[in-house]
Motif scaffolding. Sequence first.
Motif, PDB file in Angstrom:
ATOM      1  N   TRP A  46       0.827  -1.207   0.000  1.00 52.64           N
ATOM      2  CA  TRP A  46       0.000   0.000   0.000  1.00 52.64           C
ATOM      3  C   TRP A  46       0.863   1.260   0.000  1.00 52.64           C
ATOM      4  O   TRP A  46       0.471   2.277  -0.566  1.00 52.64           O
ATOM      5  CB  TRP A  46      -0.961   0.007   1.189  1.00 52.64           C
ATOM      6  N   CYS A  47       2.050   1.194   0.627  1.00 51.10           N
ATOM      7  CA  CYS A  47       2.929   2.357   0.658  1.00 51.10           C
ATOM      8  C   CYS A  47       3.498   2.638  -0.733  1.00 51.10           C
ATOM      9  O   CYS A  47       3.609   3.800  -1.139  1.00 51.10           O
ATOM     10  CB  CYS A  47       4.050   2.123   1.661  1.00 51.10           C
ATOM     11  N   TYR A  48       3.839   1.588  -1.455  1.00 46.67           N
ATOM     12  CA  TYR A  48       4.317   1.766  -2.836  1.00 46.67           C
ATOM     13  C   TYR A  48       3.201   2.341  -3.706  1.00 46.67           C
ATOM     14  O   TYR A  48       3.441   3.201  -4.555  1.00 46.67           O
ATOM     15  CB  TYR A  48       4.808   0.430  -3.391  1.00 46.67           C
ATOM     16  N   ALA A  49       1.981   1.832  -3.497  1.00 47.25           N
ATOM     17  CA  ALA A  49       0.847   2.369  -4.253  1.00 47.25           C
ATOM     18  C   ALA A  49       0.624   3.839  -3.916  1.00 47.25           C
ATOM     19  O   ALA A  49       0.365   4.662  -4.801  1.00 47.25           O
ATOM     20  CB  ALA A  49      -0.407   1.553  -3.946  1.00 47.25           C
ATOM     21  N   ALA A  50       0.756   4.174  -2.615  1.00 47.52           N
ATOM     22  CA  ALA A  50       0.582   5.558  -2.197  1.00 47.52           C
ATOM     23  C   ALA A  50       1.650   6.469  -2.788  1.00 47.52           C
ATOM     24  O   ALA A  50       1.394   7.646  -3.072  1.00 47.52           O
ATOM     25  CB  ALA A  50       0.599   5.644  -0.669  1.00 47.52           C
ATOM     26  N   LEU A  51       2.853   5.937  -2.966  1.00 51.04           N
ATOM     27  CA  LEU A  51       3.939   6.712  -3.564  1.00 51.04           C
ATOM     28  C   LEU A  51       3.549   7.214  -4.950  1.00 51.04           C
ATOM     29  O   LEU A  51       3.592   8.420  -5.230  1.00 51.04           O
ATOM     30  CB  LEU A  51       5.205   5.852  -3.647  1.00 51.04           C
ATOM     31  N   ALA A  52       3.183   6.298  -5.847  1.00 55.91           N
ATOM     32  CA  ALA A  52       2.804   6.688  -7.206  1.00 55.91           C
ATOM     33  C   ALA A  52       1.546   7.545  -7.197  1.00 55.91           C
ATOM     34  O   ALA A  52       1.416   8.494  -7.981  1.00 55.91           O
ATOM     35  CB  ALA A  52       2.596   5.441  -8.060  1.00 55.91           C
ATOM     36  N   PHE A  53       0.618   7.232  -6.306  1.00 60.86           N
ATOM     37  CA  PHE A  53      -0.630   7.984  -6.197  1.00 60.86           C
ATOM     38  C   PHE A  53      -0.353   9.440  -5.813  1.00 60.86           C
ATOM     39  O   PHE A  53      -0.890  10.371  -6.424  1.00 60.86           O
ATOM     40  CB  PHE A  53      -1.514   7.310  -5.145  1.00 60.86           C
ATOM     41  N   CYS A  54       0.479   9.652  -4.815  1.00 60.11           N
ATOM     42  CA  CYS A  54       0.778  11.008  -4.341  1.00 60.11           C
ATOM     43  C   CYS A  54       1.571  11.807  -5.369  1.00 60.11           C
ATOM     44  O   CYS A  54       1.363  13.010  -5.527  1.00 60.11           O
ATOM     45  CB  CYS A  54       1.534  10.951  -3.023  1.00 60.11           C
ATOM     46  N   VAL A  55       2.485  11.134  -6.070  1.00 61.15           N
ATOM     47  CA  VAL A  55       3.230  11.809  -7.135  1.00 61.15           C
ATOM     48  C   VAL A  55       2.264  12.282  -8.214  1.00 61.15           C
ATOM     49  O   VAL A  55       2.358  13.413  -8.710  1.00 61.15           O
ATOM     50  CB  VAL A  55       4.296  10.878  -7.737  1.00 61.15           C
ATOM     51  N   GLY A  56       1.308  11.439  -8.579  1.00 60.34           N
ATOM     52  CA  GLY A  56       0.307  11.837  -9.565  1.00 60.34           C
ATOM     53  C   GLY A  56      -0.607  12.927  -9.059  1.00 60.34           C
ATOM     54  O   GLY A  56      -1.049  13.793  -9.825  1.00 60.34           O
ATOM     55  N   MET A  57      -0.868  12.925  -7.764  1.00 61.05           N
ATOM     56  CA  MET A  57      -1.778  13.911  -7.194  1.00 61.05           C
ATOM     57  C   MET A  57      -1.218  15.336  -7.303  1.00 61.05           C
ATOM     58  O   MET A  57      -1.975  16.292  -7.526  1.00 61.05           O
ATOM     59  CB  MET A  57      -2.057  13.576  -5.726  1.00 61.05           C
ATOM     60  N   VAL A  58       0.096  15.487  -7.158  1.00 60.99           N
ATOM     61  CA  VAL A  58       0.676  16.831  -7.180  1.00 60.99           C
ATOM     62  C   VAL A  58       0.985  17.315  -8.593  1.00 60.99           C
ATOM     63  O   VAL A  58       1.285  18.501  -8.790  1.00 60.99           O
ATOM     64  CB  VAL A  58       1.962  16.892  -6.329  1.00 60.99           C
ATOM     65  N   ASP A  59       0.919  16.419  -9.591  1.00 60.57           N
ATOM     66  CA  ASP A  59       1.165  16.844 -10.965  1.00 60.57           C
ATOM     67  C   ASP A  59      -0.047  17.568 -11.527  1.00 60.57           C
ATOM     68  O   ASP A  59      -1.175  17.368 -11.073  1.00 60.57           O
ATOM     69  CB  ASP A  59       1.521  15.641 -11.842  1.00 60.57           C
ATOM     70  N   THR A  60       0.206  18.385 -12.529  1.00 55.86           N
ATOM     71  CA  THR A  60      -0.857  19.251 -13.048  1.00 55.86           C
ATOM     72  C   THR A  60      -1.553  18.709 -14.286  1.00 55.86           C
ATOM     73  O   THR A  60      -2.606  19.203 -14.657  1.00 55.86           O
ATOM     74  CB  THR A  60      -0.283  20.645 -13.369  1.00 55.86           C
ATOM     75  N   THR A  61      -0.967  17.731 -14.960  1.00 49.66           N
ATOM     76  CA  THR A  61      -1.598  17.163 -16.153  1.00 49.66           C
ATOM     77  C   THR A  61      -1.649  15.647 -16.021  1.00 49.66           C
ATOM     78  O   THR A  61      -0.880  15.043 -15.263  1.00 49.66           O
ATOM     79  CB  THR A  61      -0.821  17.528 -17.430  1.00 49.66           C
ATOM     80  N   LYS A  62      -2.548  15.035 -16.770  1.00 46.13           N
ATOM     81  CA  LYS A  62      -2.677  13.581 -16.741  1.00 46.13           C
ATOM     82  C   LYS A  62      -1.399  12.900 -17.223  1.00 46.13           C
ATOM     83  O   LYS A  62      -0.986  11.868 -16.666  1.00 46.13           O
ATOM     84  CB  LYS A  62      -3.856  13.147 -17.614  1.00 46.13           C
TER      85      LYS A  62
END
Length: 208
Positions: A46-62
């Motif tokens: 879940w921590c690895y999943a959260a890593l990619a999730f949080c990185v995507g969350m702060v980005d501005t484009t898909k």
Amino acid sequence: MSTVQLLPVISSAVIAGAVVGAGGPLLDAAGGGFSYALAAILSAGWCYAALAFCVGMVDTTKLRAAGGGAVSLTVAVLAYYITKATQGDFAAADLTDTTGQTTYFSWGEFASMTSLWGVVALVLGPLLGLAGWMARRGRVCLPFQLLIPVIALAETTMRLHVEASSPSTPVVTAWEVVRTAAVVLIGVLLAYAAWTKWRSQPRAQVRG
């Protein structure tokens, strides 16, 4: 988007991935109950999943979210297995030595494990990065916001079920804390979504 604009995005994803990937094995080797607990958390799925999730969350484009998720997760996998390799986890006994004291580095095992999880990272990283972007900027945010706490809840419940008969340890306590936090976060997100929906409904005007 220019290369100059992409550099901060890539750098952040690489640094975050390296910290999460190497952090687990390093903390585990440090010893001590608190270090073991943090190592278990950083090495959890879940921590690895959260890593990619949080990185995507702060980005501005898909596109940046998907790319950042893939980069961070791939770097985390590489950092994890390279760190484990330096700690001697891929040392194998030389069967030609009858004393059993000679070892060698098992490149085959190292390559197979790194390749397997590297492929998983390249597949799931973009999806998790996009999920993070959708959780913040999508038209329907709630299902994506629930993704990581639901994954954490499922994984910790499974781990605690397996370790139910074992005595309490710092690692078991860490799973219990993470599971409790996941349940609380799920409740907060659902309550906030319900409150937001209730506020957005038109109010009947009171006639004098």
